[in-house]
Every structure is written in C-alpha cells, then in structure tokens.
Design an enzyme around this catalytic site. Structure first.
Site, short mmCIF file in Angstrom:
data_model
loop_
_atom_site.label_atom_id
_atom_site.label_comp_id
_atom_site.label_asym_id
_atom_site.label_seq_id
_atom_site.Cartn_x
_atom_site.Cartn_y
_atom_site.Cartn_z
N TYR A 142 0.85 -1.18 0.00
CA TYR A 142 0.00 0.00 0.00
C TYR A 142 0.88 1.23 0.00
CZ TYR A 142 -3.43 3.47 1.59
OH TYR A 142 -4.24 4.58 1.71
N ASP A 237 9.24 2.90 0.31
CA ASP A 237 8.15 3.52 1.06
C ASP A 237 8.30 3.09 2.52
OD1 ASP A 237 5.87 4.40 2.25
OD2 ASP A 237 4.49 3.65 0.71
N LYS A 265 3.69 8.68 9.38
CA LYS A 265 3.47 8.04 10.68
C LYS A 265 4.46 8.49 11.77
CE LYS A 265 0.58 4.62 8.55
NZ LYS A 265 0.66 3.99 7.26
C1 LIG Z 1 0.06 4.51 5.90
C2 LIG Z 1 0.84 4.30 4.67
C3 LIG Z 1 0.81 5.21 3.60
C4 LIG Z 1 -0.16 6.36 3.56
O1 LIG Z 1 0.06 7.28 4.56
P1 LIG Z 1 -1.15 8.28 4.98
O2 LIG Z 1 -0.50 9.19 5.97
O3 LIG Z 1 -2.22 7.40 5.54
O4 LIG Z 1 -1.57 8.99 3.74
C5 LIG Z 1 1.68 5.02 2.55
N1 LIG Z 1 2.54 3.99 2.54
C6 LIG Z 1 2.59 3.10 3.54
C7 LIG Z 1 3.61 2.00 3.49
C8 LIG Z 1 1.73 3.21 4.63
O5 LIG Z 1 1.76 2.29 5.59
#
Ligand SMILES: *Cc1c(COP(=O)(O)O)cnc(C)c1O
Length: 422
Positions: A142, A237, A265
């Site tokens: 994701y 990511d 995060k």
């Molecule tokens: C949570 C997440 C996102 C998106 O971040 P948001 O702050 O919710 O937009 C993107 N990549 C990864 C790996 C994530 O866990």
C-alpha cells in the site's frame, strides 16, 4: 458499548461509513467501531470508559507510547507562538537537517502532510528526473490513496494495472505495473519488457499492509541491483518502517540504500506529517529548485514539526532504543509462535522487529497471494475475543500489530494469556 454504538449510529448519517478512514471501520469483524476518548502509554480508552492494551499505536506513530509528556509539552509550546504562518521557519531547517543526519541515503528532504502525499510526490520527482513514465509496484503493498497507486492486485504480472477503486480512470493507472513481492523474477520480466520506460520501483521494504511480510534474503538487494542496472529510481516507502525498525529504518536494518524514501506516521508523532527525500540530484528537481511541481499550504507546519522533531530527537539520542524494542518484538512474537505450536494450530506468525502478524493460514505467507489464503472469519473471531478481553487489535487480518516503548511485560502478558485461552 452503548456510547460507542450510539455515536456510530449518528456518525453514519454525516460521515461516509461513519469513519474518516476505512481501516477504522469494524465491518470485516462484524461489529461497530469503538470510539476512542483518550490514550496513555500502552493503553487506550473508549467512550464508554473501557480500557484496552493497544497494539495499533495509531498505526505506528506512537512508538514512544501514547501521550508522551515530552512531545505533548513541545506541541503546547509551539502552539503558543501561533498555529501556522505559511512561511519558512527555523524548525523546518532543523527538522530537515535532523532527517538527513539520521538516514544516510537522504541528502535533501521535503515535508508534506501525509504518507499519501509523500509517495505521490516522490513518484513525480522520479518521473521528472528520469523523463520516464512507468513505475513498478508490488501486489499487496500500500502506498497511500493517490490514483496511480490504487492498482488491483491482478493475476497477470505482465499486464498494466487496472484501477482498484471506482473514480480512478484507467488512464491514471496505465503506467503502473504490478510485480509479485519477494519474487525478483517477476520484476526482471517487467524490466525485460519495459526497461527503458521504467522511472521507478516502489516497495515497502517490509510489507506491512498485507499483514506483515518481511523481505526474503536478497530481495531488496536484487531490487537495488535491477534499478541501478536500468537507471531507474528505487523508492523505499518507509511510511511504516521508517524510524521503526531502526533509526535509519529498513534501509539500515537490511543494509540496502534507496534513491528516494518516503516517510509518514512516526515522523509526525501523531500529527499529520509526511516527507520524501533522497539523492540531491533527484530532490533538486523539485520546485522551486527544479521543474517538478509540488506544494503545500500547511507543509512543515510549526506545531507538527515540533511534535516530529521532538520524537525523532528522543529516538536518535537513545542508541539502545531499537535494540530493546526489536528484542521485545522477537520475544513477544516468538512467544505467540510457541503458543500456536503448543496448541497444534498451523497458523503463521510473521514478524520484523516490533511489527508482527498472525495469519490464519497453513501456508507460509511470503506475498499477497499467500496472505489472501488466510481465513478472515477466524481472524474476526480471534479479534472479537481479544477485544472482549481488553486487547485492541486491528479490525482486519491484513494489518500489522505494533509495539511501543510503553509496552511492558505486564501488557504483553495480558495479550498472551488471552491468546492461550482463545
Ligand atoms: C500509511 C501508509 C501510507 C499512507 O500514509 P497516509 O498518511 O495514511 O496517507 C503510505 N505507505 C505506507 C507503506 C503506509 O503504511
């Protein structure tokens, strides 16, 4: 649960599905969500006054535990000077310097407001830098909800992506190619077919949005090699793994360097913050230094920067922090695996450091297809039992468990004792 239930009844009239992010809904476990009133340390309290040991930690940010006094005080202090100026501040310089000093592959960084924005912008920078359009992502990873990232985990590796959401035109995902996690061959095949057109490979260095799927030995190294050979940008990511597996994230943990990295995060300590950064020659493509446009009215917001800066500084100045947190993860998830074995349950316990996931399947989980063999009805049953016993888990099989510094022996024992009975 009466207060949570009546709040939810009201919420669905005014908010789609009653929640501001789908992962908060309890649909897949057949319940209505708990409404949270406050949290402290390893504990979270709902609107009816029930207390839970929290293994979600706001999906990662609260690595020091909820409501850490040092972070709270820094936020209050920043608020006293005003909430936003829409102008450059000293704190942003300090924050950028701090991130560059912590993550070796990051030479320049741009702050944004979410992980979604960080990924969307990093992909744009990679495309601008290479002058190429196609990107490779992995099924089950994701990367936020921007159009190009919402690609169905289709069966054919060689097919161009089909949108996974209504409202996303096929044109938006036509340049998104899907590969199989932990399968270098599938990436090699895409490079064979599209090499010169591939701007970037984007990957969660530990898959943490299909449950937890660690990289197989050689997988990340192989991606590094393929990207270098084909002059494509390797994007890690690290929105979840950044500042979690180690101070320098998964790149430090697995000793593989990315060209661009996205953060979210933990970087905001609970405030809405994201960032992307990496090689100077790529980042200098970003406006106003270069031709790749990217902007944000509230980017680098002083209150958000105060929270993130305080958290990262605490983590940086405690060299034993990650040794301890990861050892806690090894012991805790190891104990879960032992309990499953003792009970003769053939389920999978995957973990990387403080991230973990029980998959209710007999198949080893190494990618999206094997994750999907999990029995989600069994997960729902387990979830409800644990919640009833005072343990807050993700209301979905395909999310991680998170540990924080505030999770002590007592909190972990609450979980383990319930699991033994469950
Ligand atoms: C949570 C997440 C996102 C998106 O971040 P948001 O702050 O919710 O937009 C993107 N990549 C990864 C790996 C994530 O866990």
């Amino acid at each position: 649960m009466t207060r949570s239930e009546s709040l939810f009844k009201e919420a669905v009239n005014y908010i789609p599905g009653g929640v501001n992010s789908p992962v908060r809904a309890f649909g897949s476990v057949g319940m209505s969500p708990r409404f949270i009133e406050k949290a402290d340390g390893a504990y979270i309290y709902d609107a009816d006054g029930n207390r839970y040991v929290d293994f979600i930690c706001s999906w990662g940010p609260m690595i020091l535990g909820h409501n850490d006094e040092r972070i709270r005080e820094s936020v209050i202090k920043a608020c006293e000077n005003g909430l936003s100026f829409g102008a450059a501040t000293e704190k942003e310089v300090e924050m950028a310097k701090l991130i560059c000093s912590i993550v070796p592959s990051v030479e320049m960084v741009r702050m944004v407001n979410s992980g979604t924005e960080a990924v969307m912008s990093a992909v744009r920078a990679a495309r601008g830098y290479t002058g190429r359009n196609k990107i490779i992502k992995f099924m089950g990873c994701y990367h936020g909800h921007s159009d190009a990232m919402l690609v169905k985990a289709g069966s054919g590796v060689m097919t161009s992506g089909l949108p996974d959401s209504a409202g996303v035109p096929a044109g938006c995902t036509a340049d998104t190619l899907s590969a199989v996690y932990n399968d270098l061959e599938s990436v090699q095949e895409l490079f064979n077919q599209f090499g010169e057109e591939i701007a970037a490979v984007i990957v969660e260095p530990v898959g943490a949005n299909m449950g937890v799927v660690p990289p197989a030995p050689g997988f990340l190294e192989g991606l590094r090699r393929l990207c270098t050979e084909n002059k494509s940008v390797l994007i890690f990511d690290e929105v979840i793994t950044g500042f979690r597996l180690g101070i320098d994230g998964a790149q430090g943990y697995y000793q593989v360097q990315a060209d661009l990295t996205t953060f979210g995060k933990i970087i905001g300590a609970g405030m809405p913050v994201g960032a992307y950064g990496g090689k100077k020659e790529i980042m200098e493509m970003v406006a106003p230094a270069g031709p790749v446009y990217q902007a944000g009215t509230l980017s680098g917001n002083p209150v958000a920067m105060a929270a993130g800066y305080t958290q990262l500084t605490i983590l940086k100045e405690n060299p034993g922090f990650y040794t301890e947190l990861n050892a806690k993860g090894d012991a805790f998830y190891g104990e879960i695996a032992k309990i499953l074995k003792e009970k003769g349950l053939p389920y999978q316990m995957n973990h990387a450091g403080s991230l973990g996931c029980i998959f209710f399947t007999e198949e080893p989980v190494v990618n999206y297809a094997s994750a999907k063999t999990s029995d989600t009805a069994k997960y729902a049953e387990y979830f409800r039992y644990m919640l009833d016993g005072g343990v807050n888990l993700a209301p979905s099989q395909f999310e991680a468990m998170f540990l924080s510094a505030a999770h002590g022996q007592r909190e972990m024992e609450v979980y383990l004792e319930l699991l033994r009975k469950a």
